[in-house]
Design an enzyme around this catalytic site. Structure first.
Site, mmCIF file in Angstrom:
data_model
loop_
_atom_site.group_PDB
_atom_site.id
_atom_site.type_symbol
_atom_site.label_atom_id
_atom_site.label_comp_id
_atom_site.label_asym_id
_atom_site.label_seq_id
_atom_site.Cartn_x
_atom_site.Cartn_y
_atom_site.Cartn_z
ATOM 1 N N LYS A 80 -28.975 115.639 -58.758
ATOM 2 C CA LYS A 80 -29.329 114.238 -58.538
ATOM 3 C C LYS A 80 -28.909 113.425 -59.750
ATOM 4 O O LYS A 80 -28.993 113.897 -60.886
ATOM 5 C CB LYS A 80 -30.847 114.110 -58.361
ATOM 6 N N GLY A 182 -37.282 100.544 -44.492
ATOM 7 C CA GLY A 182 -35.924 100.371 -45.022
ATOM 8 C C GLY A 182 -34.925 100.957 -44.052
ATOM 9 O O GLY A 182 -35.163 101.032 -42.838
ATOM 10 N N VAL A 184 -33.982 104.001 -43.379
ATOM 11 C CA VAL A 184 -34.440 105.136 -42.568
ATOM 12 C C VAL A 184 -35.649 104.748 -41.719
ATOM 13 O O VAL A 184 -35.699 105.011 -40.513
ATOM 14 C CB VAL A 184 -34.794 106.357 -43.447
HETATM 15 P P1 NAI Z 1 -34.800 101.850 -48.556
HETATM 16 O O1 NAI Z 1 -34.762 101.428 -49.976
HETATM 17 O O2 NAI Z 1 -33.792 101.324 -47.599
HETATM 18 O O3 NAI Z 1 -36.240 101.525 -47.944
HETATM 19 C C1 NAI Z 1 -37.444 101.749 -48.588
HETATM 20 C C2 NAI Z 1 -38.441 100.759 -48.002
HETATM 21 O O4 NAI Z 1 -39.738 101.078 -48.469
HETATM 22 C C3 NAI Z 1 -38.161 99.305 -48.392
HETATM 23 O O5 NAI Z 1 -38.189 98.481 -47.244
HETATM 24 C C4 NAI Z 1 -39.324 98.979 -49.349
HETATM 25 O O6 NAI Z 1 -39.696 97.601 -49.320
HETATM 26 C C5 NAI Z 1 -40.415 99.866 -48.792
HETATM 27 N N1 NAI Z 1 -41.496 100.185 -49.718
HETATM 28 C C6 NAI Z 1 -41.415 100.515 -51.021
HETATM 29 N N2 NAI Z 1 -42.651 100.758 -51.515
HETATM 30 C C7 NAI Z 1 -43.515 100.603 -50.480
HETATM 31 C C8 NAI Z 1 -44.915 100.720 -50.327
HETATM 32 N N3 NAI Z 1 -45.705 101.082 -51.362
HETATM 33 N N4 NAI Z 1 -45.481 100.497 -49.120
HETATM 34 C C9 NAI Z 1 -44.694 100.160 -48.069
HETATM 35 N N5 NAI Z 1 -43.363 100.000 -48.152
HETATM 36 C C10 NAI Z 1 -42.782 100.228 -49.331
HETATM 37 O O7 NAI Z 1 -34.764 103.451 -48.583
HETATM 38 P P2 NAI Z 1 -34.317 104.437 -47.431
HETATM 39 O O8 NAI Z 1 -32.878 104.746 -47.589
HETATM 40 O O9 NAI Z 1 -34.849 103.957 -46.138
HETATM 41 O O10 NAI Z 1 -35.087 105.769 -47.864
HETATM 42 C C11 NAI Z 1 -36.494 105.876 -47.682
HETATM 43 C C12 NAI Z 1 -36.986 107.175 -48.309
HETATM 44 O O11 NAI Z 1 -36.323 108.272 -47.685
HETATM 45 C C13 NAI Z 1 -36.689 107.327 -49.812
HETATM 46 O O12 NAI Z 1 -37.744 108.030 -50.406
HETATM 47 C C14 NAI Z 1 -35.430 108.153 -49.854
HETATM 48 O O13 NAI Z 1 -35.324 108.895 -51.048
HETATM 49 C C15 NAI Z 1 -35.658 109.065 -48.677
HETATM 50 N N6 NAI Z 1 -34.436 109.585 -48.127
HETATM 51 C C16 NAI Z 1 -33.475 108.736 -47.662
HETATM 52 C C17 NAI Z 1 -32.305 109.235 -47.129
HETATM 53 C C18 NAI Z 1 -31.263 108.344 -46.568
HETATM 54 O O14 NAI Z 1 -30.370 108.843 -45.852
HETATM 55 N N7 NAI Z 1 -31.318 107.029 -46.806
HETATM 56 C C19 NAI Z 1 -32.043 110.689 -47.089
HETATM 57 C C20 NAI Z 1 -33.165 111.501 -47.528
HETATM 58 C C21 NAI Z 1 -34.289 110.946 -48.059
#
Ligand code: NAI
Length: 356
Positions: A80, A182, A184
């Site tokens: 990472k 977000g 996902v």
């Molecule tokens: P993203 O950054 O697009 O979305 C994250 C969302 O969570 C944002 O809308 C943010 O406002 C919200 N958020 C942050 N803190 C919060 C809280 N305390 N309460 C409610 N909402 C909150 O990230 P993404 O890409 O959707 O990834 C989400 C999670 O999945 C991360 O932990 C990431 O590491 C994990 N992940 C993502 C992958 C991918 O393909 N994008 C692959 C594997 C894991």
């Protein structure tokens, strides 16, 4: 080297510190394991309060990638990159081109892609300096670009089978709490809505909450209330370490299955969930869809080959939960031990069979 995190089970093979003040680049690349192949894992850009917090996150995330890649049967180890968000104005393109140079210097030992805080255009900048990068714009019929839809697909598939087998109900009869809307989380909501599930959602960004209400008829709760919401399934899709001893005593869901990496704050929290009879589908098993897409892009697989592997996450989840139940151990411990034995005894991988 002192490893910052008490929750890192196995120390990494190598830690590369990055510091390039001219390009506002400060961070760390952790190569946790290269036993199964180059260390693969995304690049996170985040607002870390301290260097120790940044290192701690990188160590935990890299170790999780080793287990994730092993369980997904990928010919990759785990790594990472974690970068600190610069204060004030900065040239984003220059920062990622400089990061690409560091990746290139590692000579293929580490393969990067996007993660929280980084995007497909950022990886295009990285690709100007290195070939060891994926998550680049997709070519028609080939995997590539934003891996999030694949992650959401894999999480949904795992949740669907776990719900039917362990809650004895179809998705159309359950309430699912989604924390984080977000890339996902929102796509997971789309799958859940199509399957007829009732959605309860929260995000710090109100516009995303409103979009989920509009598109999927979701019910909104506050970011404080989502983890203890009256739901059957909880899907953490924001950041890690959200399941800790305080939260566990309030969780009402019977199944936790979401995309966020490192959902358990400590290893003891997995035991606490199990003691309360809450089934935990390990994040590093169910959220592998994104890295499978990234691997497929990097290795030249076709889209159907990626889809097959992502859809296989569901059956792996069933097998794992069954095995954990039969031996009375928390599922993530069982999954970690399977991953570690795969890493200890590498077998010839099947990547060639997938290349078309
Ligand atoms: P993203 O950054 O697009 O979305 C994250 C969302 O969570 C944002 O809308 C943010 O406002 C919200 N958020 C942050 N803190 C919060 C809280 N305390 N309460 C409610 N909402 C909150 O990230 P993404 O890409 O959707 O990834 C989400 C999670 O999945 C991360 O932990 C990431 O590491 C994990 N992940 C993502 C992958 C991918 O393909 N994008 C692959 C594997 C894991």
């Amino acid at each position: 080297m002192v490893y910052g995190s008490a929750s890192v089970v196995c120390p990494p093979e190598r830690i590369v510190k990055i510091s390039d003040a001219k390009n506002h680049l400060e961070g760390v690349i952790v190569l946790h394991s290269t036993r199964l192949g180059p260390a693969a894992g995304g690049c996170r850009l985040w607002n870390y309060p301290t260097e120790a917090a940044m290192l701690d996150d990188a160590l935990r995330l890299a170790e999780g990638m080793s287990y994730k890649n092993a369980l997904a049967g990928l010919p990759f180890g785990g790594g990472k990159a974690v970068l600190r968000m610069p204060r004030g104005e900065f040239d984003r393109g220059a920062l990622f081109r400089a990061f690409g140079k560091v990746v290139e210097e590692l000579g293929g030992e580490y393969v990067t892609a996007e993660d929280v805080g980084t995007t497909v255009p950022d990886m295009v900048d990285v690709a100007q300096s290195t070939r060891y990068v994926a998550g680049l714009p997709a070519v028609v019929g080939r995997p590539g670009g934003d891996p999030s839809p694949w992650t959401a697909r894999g999480v949904f598939g795992a949740m669907d089978v776990a719900c039917r087998q362990h809650l004895s109900r179809p998705m159309s009869e359950v309430r699912v709490g989604v924390q984080g809307l977000g890339s996902v989380g929102m796509d997971l909501c789309r799958h859940l809505n199509q399957a007829g599930a009732t959605l309860v959602v929260a995000d710090m960004d109100q516009s995303r909450v409103e979009a989920a209400i509009r598109s999927f008829g979701a019910h909104a709760v506050s970011t404080e209330a989502i983890l203890s919401a009256d739901v059957d399934i909880l899907a953490p899709c924001a950041l890690g370490a959200v399941i800790d001893h305080r939260v566990i005593s309030r969780v009402r869901a019977r199944l936790v299955c979401g995309a966020a990496n490192n959902q358990l704050a400590t290893a003891a929290d997995g035991t606490r969930l199990a003691e309360r009879g809450i089934i935990y589908a390990p994040d590093f098993l169910v959220n592998a869809g994104g890295i499978i897409s990234v691997a497929g892009e990097y290795l030249g697989w076709t889209e159907p080959a990626v889809r097959r592997r992502v859809d296989a996450i569901a059956s792996s989840t069933v097998d794992l939960l069954q095995r954990a139940k039969s031996i009375g151990a928390p599922p993530e411990r069982v999954a970690e031990s399977i991953a570690r034995s795969l890493m200890a005894n590498p077998t010839p991988t099947c990547e060639l069979e997938q290349v078309v």
